[in-house]
Write an enzyme that holds these catalytic residues in place. Structure first.
Site, PDB file in Angstrom:
ATOM      1  N   GLU A 150     -37.821 -62.466  44.227  1.00  0.00           N
ATOM      2  CA  GLU A 150     -38.377 -63.814  44.089  1.00  0.00           C
ATOM      3  C   GLU A 150     -37.941 -64.628  45.314  1.00  0.00           C
ATOM      4  O   GLU A 150     -36.750 -64.671  45.624  1.00  0.00           O
ATOM      5  CB  GLU A 150     -37.851 -64.490  42.826  1.00  0.00           C
ATOM      6  CG  GLU A 150     -38.249 -63.809  41.540  1.00  0.00           C
ATOM      7  CD  GLU A 150     -37.602 -64.491  40.342  1.00  0.00           C
ATOM      8  OE1 GLU A 150     -38.074 -65.580  39.970  1.00  0.00           O
ATOM      9  OE2 GLU A 150     -36.620 -63.950  39.806  1.00  0.00           O
TER      10      GLU A 150
ATOM     11  N   ARG B 201     -26.903 -52.797  37.379  1.00  0.00           N
ATOM     12  CA  ARG B 201     -26.697 -53.807  38.423  1.00  0.00           C
ATOM     13  C   ARG B 201     -25.383 -53.555  39.141  1.00  0.00           C
ATOM     14  O   ARG B 201     -24.465 -52.951  38.612  1.00  0.00           O
ATOM     15  CB  ARG B 201     -26.634 -55.209  37.797  1.00  0.00           C
ATOM     16  CG  ARG B 201     -27.949 -55.738  37.333  1.00  0.00           C
ATOM     17  CD  ARG B 201     -27.781 -57.144  36.799  1.00  0.00           C
ATOM     18  NE  ARG B 201     -27.216 -58.030  37.814  1.00  0.00           N
ATOM     19  CZ  ARG B 201     -27.522 -59.308  37.914  1.00  0.00           C
ATOM     20  NH1 ARG B 201     -28.365 -59.866  37.084  1.00  0.00           N
ATOM     21  NH2 ARG B 201     -26.988 -60.043  38.844  1.00  0.00           N
TER      22      ARG B 201
ATOM     23  N   LYS C  62     -27.869 -68.136  41.958  1.00  0.00           N
ATOM     24  CA  LYS C  62     -28.426 -69.142  42.874  1.00  0.00           C
ATOM     25  C   LYS C  62     -27.953 -70.541  42.496  1.00  0.00           C
ATOM     26  O   LYS C  62     -27.578 -71.349  43.348  1.00  0.00           O
ATOM     27  CB  LYS C  62     -29.955 -69.076  42.843  1.00  0.00           C
ATOM     28  CG  LYS C  62     -30.514 -67.749  43.318  1.00  0.00           C
ATOM     29  CD  LYS C  62     -31.948 -67.561  42.883  1.00  0.00           C
ATOM     30  CE  LYS C  62     -32.408 -66.138  43.117  1.00  0.00           C
ATOM     31  NZ  LYS C  62     -33.683 -65.827  42.498  1.00  0.00           N
TER      32      LYS C  62
END
Length: 760
Positions: A230, A445, A455
Site C-alpha cells: 500500500e 511475518r 505507520k
C-alpha cells in the site's frame, strides 16, 4: 466394514485406512473404496497412482476406464514376465556385477526391473533378483562380506558462509546463505503453474480446467508472483522478507514478479511513498517484471462488481461502519434486496448520490474468522492521484486483491499469515465471477524487538521529535537502514536466515460458494509462525557483508594531541595503507604522517595496570601502518589536571622492541560529525502494555543518539559520497550520511566491530 463384513483382511483394511487418510477431497472417497473393496486396487503402489489420478482430475465424473489404466486395475504380471525383466536388467549390468560382485548396488537392479513392470509385486521382484544374482556370482566369499570403504565426503562449509546465487538488479549475484536454494526447494511443495487444483482446499468449479488452460496459454507455464504494498507509508524490515519471498521465489523458479501498488485508499496515499517503495525494491537488488497499480484495473473491477450483483452475490447495504465492526455484527436487513434495486443503488453510489458511510457494496460470504459479507466498495469523495475525480467509489482490499492477481495471472499469491482469514473470500470471489483463480499461500511475518514499525506509531515518533523522519537511522524502515549504512545484501541474508523451511500449520475453513466445510488445508513450505528476531542478528549479517565490502580508514572520536619531538623528516610523510589489510591486492590509499598526530584519549593512561597494553608512561605502542613505535616523554595538562597533549619520541618498528599493542591515529585529518546510535527503546516490546504500561513513547532510550561534532577522520575519505561505507579501524563500520556537505562530512555508525555481549 459394512461393505466387506467379516471378510475384511488386514491388507485391505490398511489400504482403506490409507485412502481415507491421504484423500483430502471426500467426494471421491466412495469411488476409491469401491475399487479397494472389490480388490481391484491391491497394493499401495496402485493406491498412490489412484490418489494422484484423482488429484489430477478434479472434475466429475471420473473416466473409469482411464482411471483403471492409470492405476493398473486388472493388470496381471506373471512370474515369467518378472523373470524375463530381471534377466534383461542383469544382462545389461553383467560386466559391473562380475567386477564388483556383491558390492554392486542391487537397488539399481530392483529399480530398473520395477520400471519395466510397474505393477509387479516388489517382493517377488526382489526374490527373483536375489536368485539370479546368486546364480551368476555364486555364494558370497569372505571378500564379499567385507564392508566397502566409504568415499571421503567433501567438507561442508557452514551455512552462514556458503556463497550462493541471488538476484541483483534482475541478474544473479552472490550473497551469504542460500535463500534462493531454500525457495527453489519450496517449488517442490507448492503447486506447479496450471496445477492449482492439486492444492488442498482449492475449490474446483465446472469452469476451472478451461480457465487454467487459458492461463497456461498466456503465461507459458511461468511462475508469477507479485509484491503488493500500500503506498501510504515507508517499507520496513518486515516488507524486506515479503520482497525477498515474492521476488526470490519467482527468480529461483524461473519466473517473474510484479510490483503492484494497492492504491485503493486515496486519502492516505502520497507520491513520495510510491517513489520510495520502488526505490527500496531495487535497492534490495530486485527488478520488477512490471510496475502496476490496482487503479489500472478500476474499470474492469467496476464491471465485475456489476456482474457480481447480477449473479446475486453482492448487494448495496446502508448499515453504518460501527454497526458492522467486530465478529458478530447483526445481519444486514438489505442482504436480500432485489438485484435490480442493488444495481440502481450501486450506480447512484458511483454518481455520488450517497454521502460517505451512507452506502456500501457487500459480498455474500462468510469468512474464516466469522466475518460476514465483507465490503467490496465504499464511497470516498477524495481525488485519486492517478484517476483524479473519475471515481467517488473505491474497491476494498478484500475485493481488489484476488481480482488483480487474476488479471495479472499470478500463480502463487504469497502473503503474510494474517491474510489467511481472507483466503476463503479470495477463492470465492474468483469462482463467483468465473475468472482464473490463483492460489494464496501464507507465511509468517518478520518482526524485530526493540522497535515499532506501525505507520501510525512512526508518525507519532516524528511528530513528537523522538526521531527526525521515516529514515531516522534508529528506525527499522528500509530507508532508515540504508541511511544507517546497512548493505542490502545483509538484509537479504537476514531474511534468508529467518528461514522458509518450517512446515506450516493446518486450517479448516468454510467455502461459502460450495456451502461446505472443506478438509483441513495444509500450508506447507514457508515459516508460518511469526518470527520475532533480536536486532543483533541483523547486525551480525551486516558485519559479515561490510567486512568484505567496506575499505578501511582511521578515525579518532575523542582526540588527544600527540607531538613527535624527533619526527624523522622535515615535512610530512605519505603512508600507504591497505584498503583491506587481509587482502592487499585490493589496493591502498595514502594518509599523511607528520609530527603532530591524534590518538584516542582512551588509548593513553598515565598509570598502567595488568592487562592494559596500550600507551602509558614506560609502555610504548606501535602506530598502525606507520612503521613507527612511540614512547611518552612528557605529559602536558591543563589547569584542571586534564591531559591535553603528549610529547613522544618515535623509533622505527624494525629496530624497536615489539610493542604490546598497535593503535590507530590520524594526522592532518578532516573534522567530521559522527553519529553513534543505540536502540531507540529500552524494552524488547515497547508496544506491550504489560512490559511498558506507559505506552511506547514512555520507553524511549535517552541515549539512543550521541553526536560527536568534532571527530577526526583521515583524509582518504574526502571524496566519499552519501551511503559510501568504511570500517574505521577499531571503532566500527560507518556510512556517509546525506546530511554531509562540503567542508563537513557526517558519518553514521552502522554497527560496532564486535557484538556487545550485553545486547545479545
Amino acid at each position: 466394514r459394512s461393505t466387506l463384513g467379516p471378510a475384511l483382511d488386514k491388507a485391505t483394511g490398511t489400504l482403506l485406512y490409507n485412502a481415507a487418510a491421504r484423500l483430502r477431497d471426500p467426494k471421491h472417497l466412495s469411488f476409491l473404496v469401491g475399487y479397494i473393496a472389490r480388490r481391484e486396487i491391491l497394493t499401495d503402489l496402485q493406491l498412490s497412482a489412484a490418489l494422484e489420478y484423482v488429484r489430477s482430475h478434479p472434475l466429475e465424473p471420473l473416466d473409469a476406464a482411464d482411471f483403471e489404466q492409470a492405476c493398473g486395475v486388472g493388470v496381471c504380471v506373471t512370474p515369467e514376465q518378472i523373470e524375463e525383466a530381471v534377466e534383461a536388467v542383469i544382462s545389461k549390468h553383467r560386466a559391473e556385477l562380475l567386477a564388483e560382485r556383491y558390492h554392486f548396488n542391487m537397488g539399481l537392479l530392483m529399480g530398473e526391473a520395477r520400471s519395466r513392470l510397474r505393477w509387479a509385486d516388489g517382493k517377488t521382484i526382489k526374490n527373483e533378483v536375489d536368485l539370479q544374482v546368486l546364480h551368476l556370482l555364486g555364494p558370497k566369499t569372505e571378500a564379499d562380506l567385507e564392508k566397502k570403504p566409504k568415499a571421503a565426503k567433501a567438507r561442508l562449509i557452514p551455512a552462514e558462509r556458503q556463497k550462493v546465487a541471488v538476484v541483483e538488479n534482475g541478474e544473479v549475484g552472490t550473497e551469504t546463505e542460500s535463500l534462493l536454494e531454500q525457495l527453489r526447494g519450496e517449488a517442490l511443495k507448492f503447486h506447479k503453474p496450471g496445477e492449482n487444483y492439486k492444492t488442498e482446499g482449492y475449490v474446483v468449479t465446472p469452469n476451472t480446467m478451461a480457465l487454467l488452460k487459458q492461463h497456461l496459454a498466456i503465461t507459458g507455464g511461468q511462475v508469477r508472483t507479485r509484491f503488493p504494498p500500500e503506498p501510504n507509508g515507508i517499507l520496513h524490515i518486515g516488507h524486506a522478507k515479503a520482497i525477498n519471498f515474492n521476488f526470490g521465489y519467482a527468480k529461483a523458479n524461473g519466473g517473474v514478479c510484479f510490483l503492484r501498488y494497492d492504491d485503493t485508499n486515496p486519502e492516505k496515499e502520497e507520491e513520495k511513498y510510491f517513489t520510495a517503495i520502488w526505490e527500496m525494491v531495487e535497492w534490495l537488488g530486485y527488478k520488477p517484471y512490471a510496475v502496476t497499480h490496482a487503479s489500472d484495473y478500476f474499470d474492469q473491477l467496476y464491471t465485475w462488481a456489476l456482474e457480481l450483483i447480477r449473479r446475486g452475490q453482492a448487494y448495496v447495504c446502508h448499515q453504518k461502519v460501527e454497526e458492522i465492526k467486530g465478529h458478530n455484527p447483526p445481519p444486514s436487513p438489505w442482504r436480500d434486496r432485489p438485484v435490480e434495486e442493488s444495481l440502481l443503488l450501486f450506480e447512484d453510489m458511483r454518481k455520488g448520490k450517497f454521502g460517505e458511510g451512507e452506502a456500501t457494496l457487500r459480498m455474500k460470504l462468510v469468512m474464516e474468522d466469522g466475518k460476514m459479507d465483507p465490503v467490496a466498495y465504499r464511497v470516498k469523495f477524495t481525488p485519486h492521484h492517478r484517476t483524479g475525480d473519475k471515481w467517488c467509489i473505491y474497491p476494498t482490499y478484500d475485493y481488489t486483491h484476488c481480482l488483480c492477481d487474476s488479471i495479472e495471472h499470478i500463480t502463487h499469491s504469497l502473503c503474510t499469515k494474517e491474510f489467511q482469514a481472507r483466503r476463503s473470500s479470495y477463492f470465492w470471489l474468483c469462482n463467483a465471477l468465473d475468472v482464473y483463480c490463483p492460489v494464496q499461500w501464507e507465511y509468517g511475518r518478520l518482526n524485530l524487538l526493540y522497535t515499532v514499525v506501525s505507520k501510525r506509531k512512526i508518525i507519532r515518533l516524528v511528530e513528537t521529535g523522538a526521531v527526525r523522519d521515516w529514515d531516522d537511522p534508529r528506525l527499522f524502515t528500509l530507508t532508515a537502514l540504508r541511511r544507517r549504512g546497512f548493505p542490502p545484501e545483509a538484509i537479504n541474508n537476514f531474511c534468508a536466515r529467518v528461514g522458509v523451511r518450517d512446515r506450516m500449520g493446518w486450517g479448516r475453513w468454510m467455502h461459502p460458494l460450495a456451502n461446505v466445510v472443506t478438509q483441513a488445508v495444509p500450508q506447507v513450505g514457508v515459516t508460518v509462525a511469526q518470527a520475532t528476531m533480536e536486532p543483533h542478528l541483523l547486525e551480525a549479517c551486516a558485519r559479515e557483508v561490510l567486512n568484505e565490502q567496506a575499505p578501511r580508514a582511521m578515525a579518532v572520536l575523542e582526540p588527544l594531541k600527540v607531538t613527535i619531538t624527533n619526527f624523522p623528516a622535515p615535512k610530512a610523510l605519505e603512508i600507504l595503507v591497505p584498503n583491506f589489510p587481509a587482502d592487499e591486492s585490493r589496493g591502498f590509499h595514502k594518509v599523511p604522517f607528520q609530527s603532530t598526530v591524534y590518538i584516542e584519549e582512551t588509548d593513553f593512561r598515565e598509570e598502567t595496570d595488568k592487562g592494559y597494553k596500550r600507551l602509558a608512561l614506560g609502555q610504548p605502542v606501535g602506530l598502525r601502518h606507520a612503521g613507527y613505535v612511540i614512547a611518552v616523554q612528557n605529559v602536558i595538562k591543563d589547569a584542571s589536571g586534564h591531559v591535553t597533549e603528549l610529547e613522544v619520541i618515535c623509533t622505527k618498528s624494525d629496530v624497536a622492541e615489539k610493542p604490546k599493542a598497535f593503535i590507530h591515529w590520524v594526522s592532518d585529518p578532516l573534522v567530521c560529525e559522527v553519529r553513534l546510535y543505540e536502540r531507540l527503546f529500552l524494552h524488547k516490546n515497547p508496544e506491550d502494555p504489560s512490559e511498558v504500561p506507559g505506552g511506547f513513547l514512555s520507553d524511549l532510550n535517552p541515549d539512543s543518539l550521541r553526536v560527536v561534532h568534532n571527530a577526526l577522520v583521515d583524509s582518504s575519505v574526502l571524496s566519499a559520497r552519501p551511503f559510501d561505507k568504511f570500517q574505521f579501524e577499531r571503532l566500527g563500520y560507518f556510512s556517509v550520511d546525506p546530511d554531509s556537505e562540503e567542508g563537513k562530512m557526517v558519518f553514521n555508525r552502522t554497527v560496532t566491530l564486535k557484538e556487545d555481549p550485553g545486547k545479545a
